[in-house]
Design a protein around this motif. Sequence first.
Motif, PDB file in Angstrom:
ATOM      1  N   PRO A 166      -4.022 -16.054   9.732  1.00 43.31           N
ATOM      2  CA  PRO A 166      -4.217 -15.065  10.793  1.00 43.31           C
ATOM      3  C   PRO A 166      -4.569 -13.683  10.265  1.00 43.31           C
ATOM      4  O   PRO A 166      -4.295 -13.357   9.109  1.00 43.31           O
ATOM      5  N   THR A 167      -5.165 -12.903  11.119  1.00 49.41           N
ATOM      6  CA  THR A 167      -5.481 -11.513  10.815  1.00 49.41           C
ATOM      7  C   THR A 167      -4.233 -10.761  10.347  1.00 49.41           C
ATOM      8  O   THR A 167      -3.167 -10.919  10.925  1.00 49.41           O
ATOM      9  N   GLY A 168      -4.403 -10.006   9.281  1.00 44.78           N
ATOM     10  CA  GLY A 168      -3.293  -9.204   8.772  1.00 44.78           C
ATOM     11  C   GLY A 168      -2.317  -9.984   7.909  1.00 44.78           C
ATOM     12  O   GLY A 168      -1.317  -9.435   7.446  1.00 44.78           O
ATOM     13  N   GLY A 169      -2.631 -11.245   7.634  1.00 43.73           N
ATOM     14  CA  GLY A 169      -1.708 -12.086   6.867  1.00 43.73           C
ATOM     15  C   GLY A 169      -1.662 -11.742   5.381  1.00 43.73           C
ATOM     16  O   GLY A 169      -0.700 -12.081   4.685  1.00 43.73           O
ATOM     17  N   GLY A 170      -2.748 -11.117   4.874  1.00 38.86           N
ATOM     18  CA  GLY A 170      -2.737 -10.708   3.471  1.00 38.86           C
ATOM     19  C   GLY A 170      -3.883 -11.258   2.628  1.00 38.86           C
ATOM     20  O   GLY A 170      -3.918 -11.051   1.416  1.00 38.86           O
ATOM     21  N   LYS A 171      -4.862 -11.917   3.259  1.00 39.17           N
ATOM     22  CA  LYS A 171      -5.950 -12.548   2.491  1.00 39.17           C
ATOM     23  C   LYS A 171      -6.734 -11.515   1.669  1.00 39.17           C
ATOM     24  O   LYS A 171      -6.939 -11.687   0.470  1.00 39.17           O
ATOM     25  N   SER A 172      -7.191 -10.451   2.355  1.00 38.49           N
ATOM     26  CA  SER A 172      -7.989  -9.442   1.632  1.00 38.49           C
ATOM     27  C   SER A 172      -7.170  -8.799   0.531  1.00 38.49           C
ATOM     28  O   SER A 172      -7.688  -8.512  -0.560  1.00 38.49           O
ATOM     29  N   THR A 173      -5.898  -8.566   0.806  1.00 36.26           N
ATOM     30  CA  THR A 173      -5.052  -7.924  -0.200  1.00 36.26           C
ATOM     31  C   THR A 173      -4.891  -8.830  -1.414  1.00 36.26           C
ATOM     32  O   THR A 173      -4.928  -8.350  -2.556  1.00 36.26           O
ATOM     33  N   VAL A 232       3.242  -5.942   1.789  1.00 34.27           N
ATOM     34  CA  VAL A 232       2.324  -6.803   2.547  1.00 34.27           C
ATOM     35  C   VAL A 232       2.113  -8.143   1.836  1.00 34.27           C
ATOM     36  O   VAL A 232       1.789  -9.129   2.471  1.00 34.27           O
ATOM     37  N   TYR A 282       0.866  -1.181   0.000  1.00 35.24           N
ATOM     38  CA  TYR A 282       0.000   0.000   0.000  1.00 35.24           C
ATOM     39  C   TYR A 282       0.905   1.235   0.000  1.00 35.24           C
ATOM     40  O   TYR A 282       2.075   1.146   0.390  1.00 35.24           O
ATOM     41  N   TYR A 293      -6.307   1.763  -4.154  1.00 34.47           N
ATOM     42  CA  TYR A 293      -5.405   2.241  -3.095  1.00 34.47           C
ATOM     43  C   TYR A 293      -4.129   2.870  -3.642  1.00 34.47           C
ATOM     44  O   TYR A 293      -3.413   3.537  -2.910  1.00 34.47           O
ATOM     45  N   HIS A 344     -12.311 -16.774   8.028  1.00 37.93           N
ATOM     46  CA  HIS A 344     -11.799 -17.253   9.312  1.00 37.93           C
ATOM     47  C   HIS A 344     -12.553 -18.500   9.779  1.00 37.93           C
ATOM     48  O   HIS A 344     -12.005 -19.321  10.502  1.00 37.93           O
ATOM     49  N   ARG A 361      -7.979  -8.376  -3.418  1.00 38.30           N
ATOM     50  CA  ARG A 361      -7.998  -7.070  -4.112  1.00 38.30           C
ATOM     51  C   ARG A 361      -7.087  -7.106  -5.334  1.00 38.30           C
ATOM     52  O   ARG A 361      -7.435  -6.585  -6.401  1.00 38.30           O
ATOM     53  N   GLN A 387     -15.296  -7.121   2.240  1.00 36.13           N
ATOM     54  CA  GLN A 387     -15.818  -7.227   3.605  1.00 36.13           C
ATOM     55  C   GLN A 387     -16.808  -6.094   3.876  1.00 36.13           C
ATOM     56  O   GLN A 387     -17.839  -6.310   4.491  1.00 36.13           O
ATOM     57  N   GLU A 418     -14.600 -12.940   3.534  1.00 38.59           N
ATOM     58  CA  GLU A 418     -15.362 -13.303   4.739  1.00 38.59           C
ATOM     59  C   GLU A 418     -16.877 -13.319   4.523  1.00 38.59           C
ATOM     60  O   GLU A 418     -17.631 -12.625   5.218  1.00 38.59           O
TER      61      GLU A 418
HETATM   62  N1  LIG Z   1      -5.900   0.065   2.877  1.00 35.94           N
HETATM   63  C1  LIG Z   1      -4.757  -0.297   3.475  1.00 35.94           C
HETATM   64  N2  LIG Z   1      -3.740   0.587   3.624  1.00 35.94           N
HETATM   65  C2  LIG Z   1      -2.593   0.248   4.222  1.00 35.94           C
HETATM   66  N3  LIG Z   1      -2.333  -0.979   4.720  1.00 35.94           N
HETATM   67  C3  LIG Z   1      -3.321  -1.902   4.626  1.00 35.94           C
HETATM   68  C4  LIG Z   1      -4.572  -1.606   3.995  1.00 35.94           C
HETATM   69  N4  LIG Z   1      -5.335  -2.712   4.033  1.00 35.94           N
HETATM   70  C5  LIG Z   1      -4.594  -3.660   4.654  1.00 35.94           C
HETATM   71  N5  LIG Z   1      -3.393  -3.176   5.000  1.00 35.94           N
HETATM   72  C6  LIG Z   1      -2.307  -3.909   5.665  1.00 35.94           C
HETATM   73  O1  LIG Z   1      -1.952  -5.012   4.845  1.00 35.94           O
HETATM   74  C7  LIG Z   1      -1.673  -6.149   5.655  1.00 35.94           C
HETATM   75  C8  LIG Z   1      -2.547  -7.300   5.174  1.00 35.94           C
HETATM   76  O2  LIG Z   1      -3.898  -6.957   5.454  1.00 35.94           O
HETATM   77  P1  LIG Z   1      -5.107  -7.802   4.888  1.00 35.94           P
HETATM   78  O3  LIG Z   1      -6.350  -7.041   5.209  1.00 35.94           O
HETATM   79  O4  LIG Z   1      -4.843  -8.159   3.492  1.00 35.94           O
HETATM   80  O5  LIG Z   1      -5.003  -9.106   5.794  1.00 35.94           O
HETATM   81  P2  LIG Z   1      -6.123 -10.223   6.076  1.00 35.94           P
HETATM   82  O6  LIG Z   1      -5.404 -11.519   6.138  1.00 35.94           O
HETATM   83  O7  LIG Z   1      -7.231 -10.107   5.117  1.00 35.94           O
HETATM   84  O8  LIG Z   1      -6.628  -9.803   7.522  1.00 35.94           O
HETATM   85  P3  LIG Z   1      -8.080 -10.076   8.194  1.00 35.94           P
HETATM   86  O9  LIG Z   1      -8.157 -11.553   8.417  1.00 35.94           O
HETATM   87  O10 LIG Z   1      -8.004  -9.311   9.466  1.00 35.94           O
HETATM   88  O11 LIG Z   1      -9.128  -9.549   7.263  1.00 35.94           O
HETATM   89  C9  LIG Z   1      -1.916  -5.743   7.104  1.00 35.94           C
HETATM   90  O12 LIG Z   1      -0.669  -5.408   7.682  1.00 35.94           O
HETATM   91  C10 LIG Z   1      -2.782  -4.514   6.982  1.00 35.94           C
HETATM   92  O13 LIG Z   1      -2.554  -3.628   8.047  1.00 35.94           O
END
Ligand SMILES: Nc1ncnc2c1ncn2[C@@H]1O[C@H](COP(=O)(O)OP(=O)(O)OP(=O)(O)O)[C@@H](O)[C@H]1O
Length: 240
Positions: free
Chosen positions: A40-47, A22, A16, A60, A187, A50, A79, A157
Motif C-alpha cells: 500500500p501507499t506509504g508502506g515504505g517501498k520508495s524508502t 518509517v 526521516y 534527506y 503498484h 533510497r 519516481q 514505479e
Molecule cells: N522525504 C520524506 N520526508 C518525510 N517523510 C517521508 C518522506 N518520504 C516519505 N516519507 C514518509 O515515509 C513513509 C513511507 O513512504 P514511502 O514513500 O517510502 O512509501 P511507498 O510505499 O513508496 O509509498 P507509495 O506507494 O505511495 O510511493 C510515509 O509515511 C511517508 O509519508
Amino acid sequence: MEGLTVLRLRGVWYRYPGGDWVLRGVSLEAPRGVTLLAGPTGGGKSTILRVAAGLATRIYGGELKGEVEALGKPMLVPQDYDLFILSLTPREELEYCFESSGLPPWEARREAVRLAEELGIEDLLDRRVSRLSAGERQRVAIASALALGAEVLLLDEPLAYQDPVGVGRLLGLLQRLELEGVVVAEHRVHYLLPIARSIYLVAEGRARPLGREEAGQVLAEVLEPGLGGVESCTRGCSKG
Ligand SMILES: Nc1ncnc2c1ncn2[C@@H]1O[C@H](COP(=O)(O)OP(=O)(O)OP(=O)(O)O)[C@@H](O)[C@H]1O
C-alpha cells in the motif's frame, strides 16, 4: 553474501528527520533477476529503495540502523525521474553518462546509440527531453542509469507512465538485461508477478516475502480490498 543474492537488507530501521520510524526492521534478500516490492501507499517501498541506493541519509538526513549490502553498484531511478536527466537531449544525456563512467567520447557516442536501440528509444535520441512524454522520459532515465554503470537497478514505479506497448518493452528489457539484479517498487503488480523471481509485501515499514502461489491473492487483497483475491488480480489489481 551468497552468490545468488545481489542486495541484502538486514534489520534496517530508518526515519526521516524529525519523523517516526518509517522502516521498522526491514530484512530482505533480492536474488539475481527481478524482485518486486509491492504494497500500500506509504508502506515504505520508495524508502527501501533510497536506503538500498545509499541515498536516504545522504539526501534527506535522518537516522539509519541495520545492514545494507549490494553486490555491485546499486542505482536508483526515482519516481521523480526528471531530476535524473541533466541534458537537453537523450543523446547528450547518454553520451555524458557513458563518459562519466569512464568511456572515451568516441566510444560513448557508439554506446549511446547501442543502448538506445536496445531500449527502443533510438527515435528519441535527438528530441528535446522537455518535449518527451512522461513515459518516454522515464525510459531515458532508465537508460541513463544503465549508462552510468548500474549493476543493481532500483526502479521506483517504472510502469507508472507506460502505455501497454511501453510496459511490454520495459518488461522484456528487465528480463534481458545482463545486470546483477533489478528491484522494482510498483503498484501495477499484475505486470511484474509473472517475471519476478522474488516478491515482497511492504507495509507499515516491514517487508514480508511472499511465495509465488500466494502472492497474487495476498497482493490483490491488500491493494484492492473487497474485490476478491486472485480473480480480481487476473483482471488487473493495478492502482497505477
Ligand atoms: N522525504 C520524506 N520526508 C518525510 N517523510 C517521508 C518522506 N518520504 C516519505 N516519507 C514518509 O515515509 C513513509 C513511507 O513512504 P514511502 O514513500 O517510502 O512509501 P511507498 O510505499 O513508496 O509509498 P507509495 O506507494 O505511495 O510511493 C510515509 O509515511 C511517508 O509519508
